[in-house]
Enzyme design. Structure first.
Site, short mmCIF file in Angstrom:
data_model
loop_
_atom_site.label_atom_id
_atom_site.label_comp_id
_atom_site.label_asym_id
_atom_site.label_seq_id
_atom_site.Cartn_x
_atom_site.Cartn_y
_atom_site.Cartn_z
N ASN A 170 42.81 43.46 35.41
CA ASN A 170 41.94 44.12 36.38
C ASN A 170 40.89 43.16 36.92
O ASN A 170 40.40 42.30 36.20
CB ASN A 170 41.26 45.33 35.74
CG ASN A 170 42.28 46.34 35.23
OD1 ASN A 170 43.37 46.45 35.76
ND2 ASN A 170 41.92 47.07 34.19
N ASP B 93 38.01 44.29 38.27
CA ASP B 93 36.68 44.89 38.16
C ASP B 93 35.96 44.34 36.93
O ASP B 93 36.54 43.62 36.13
CB ASP B 93 36.80 46.42 38.07
CG ASP B 93 37.63 46.86 36.86
OD1 ASP B 93 37.15 46.71 35.72
OD2 ASP B 93 38.75 47.36 37.06
N HIS C 278 43.44 37.82 36.75
CA HIS C 278 43.69 37.87 38.19
C HIS C 278 42.44 37.74 39.03
O HIS C 278 42.43 38.08 40.21
CB HIS C 278 44.43 39.17 38.54
CG HIS C 278 45.79 39.26 37.91
ND1 HIS C 278 46.44 40.45 37.67
CD2 HIS C 278 46.61 38.28 37.45
CE1 HIS C 278 47.61 40.20 37.09
NE2 HIS C 278 47.73 38.90 36.95
#
Length: 232
Positions: free
Chosen positions: A89, A91, A106
């Site tokens: 993720n 975030d 990522h």
């Protein structure tokens, strides 16, 4: 007493429980766009404004959500275990919850980097537009690993996973490579816990596999309590 090492692999299902949209819809499009339009170097070269707007929307949404019970349960794990989180993720909900060791495979939404120097990374929570440049005048871009790009933190993640006494996988289909290959770095004796409401693995897929067919909000606190009861 030496704490056992727990490595946690998290995917989109972890963030979805906080209200974040997962990028890819059931038809394979990302918010109505072909993935290569908004998540590839070619797409950025062709239409940078579209790409920047796509990530501006993601960044704005992240500012409106909070960590969920699953995130907080992983923080509780640190009371009795040495915990490393490897997330797909982009975030920062793990960090917001208080997890102290998080590796982002990522990239990160709240960071941007120079288009000419990938080591020049800046914290960034506002919109990113054409004309936002680094000190040398080079355009800034989202600090996201796009399709076709190397995953720079993959080697670090593999080294961390190799040391796991326990592996926990949460909210990921284990279909995105190279992240999905991390499960191959643990030994056959390492207990693996798979938390997902629609698990796409079977008990026979891995030795010592336990499947918890629940969402992150339900399954992770349950698992954490189980580990506290049986392994501490």
């Amino acid at each position: 007493m030496v704490k056992k090492k727990i490595v946690v692999l998290t995917g989109a299902g972890m963030s979805a429980e906080s209200g974040l949209k997962t990028f890819r819809d059931s038809n394979g499009l990302w918010e109505g766009h072909d993935v290569m339009e908004v998540a590839s170097p070619q797409g950025f070269a062709k239409n940078p404004e579209l790409v920047l707007d796509f990530y501006n929307q993601r960044r704005r949404q992240l500012l409106e959500v909070s960590p969920n019970a699953g995130h907080h349960a992983l923080v509780d794990l640190e009371k009795h275990f040495e915990v490393s989180i490897v997330t797909q993720n982009v975030d920062n909900l793990h960090e917001q919850a208080g997890s102290s060791h998080v590796v982002h495979l990522h990239g990160e939404l709240f960071k941007v980097r120079s288009t000419q120097d990938e080591t020049h990374v800046l914290e960034w929570k506002k919109d990113l537009v054409l004309g936002d440049v680094d000190a040398k005048g080079h355009q800034l871009r989202p600090h996201i690993v796009w399709f076709g790009e190397m995953v720079p933190m993959m080697e670090t993640a593999a080294q961390i996973t190799q040391l796991a006494d326990i592996l926990i996988i949460i909210g990921t289909s284990m279909q995105v490579y190279p992240a999905a290959s991390l499960v191959n770095y643990v030994t056959g004796q390492t207990p693996i816990f798979f938390v997902d409401p629609k698990p796409n693995v079977r008990p026979s897929d891995f030795r010592n596999l336990t499947i918890i067919s629940q969402t992150a909000v339900e399954g992770v606190p349950t698992l954490v309590n189980h580990l506290f009861d049986t392994m501490t």
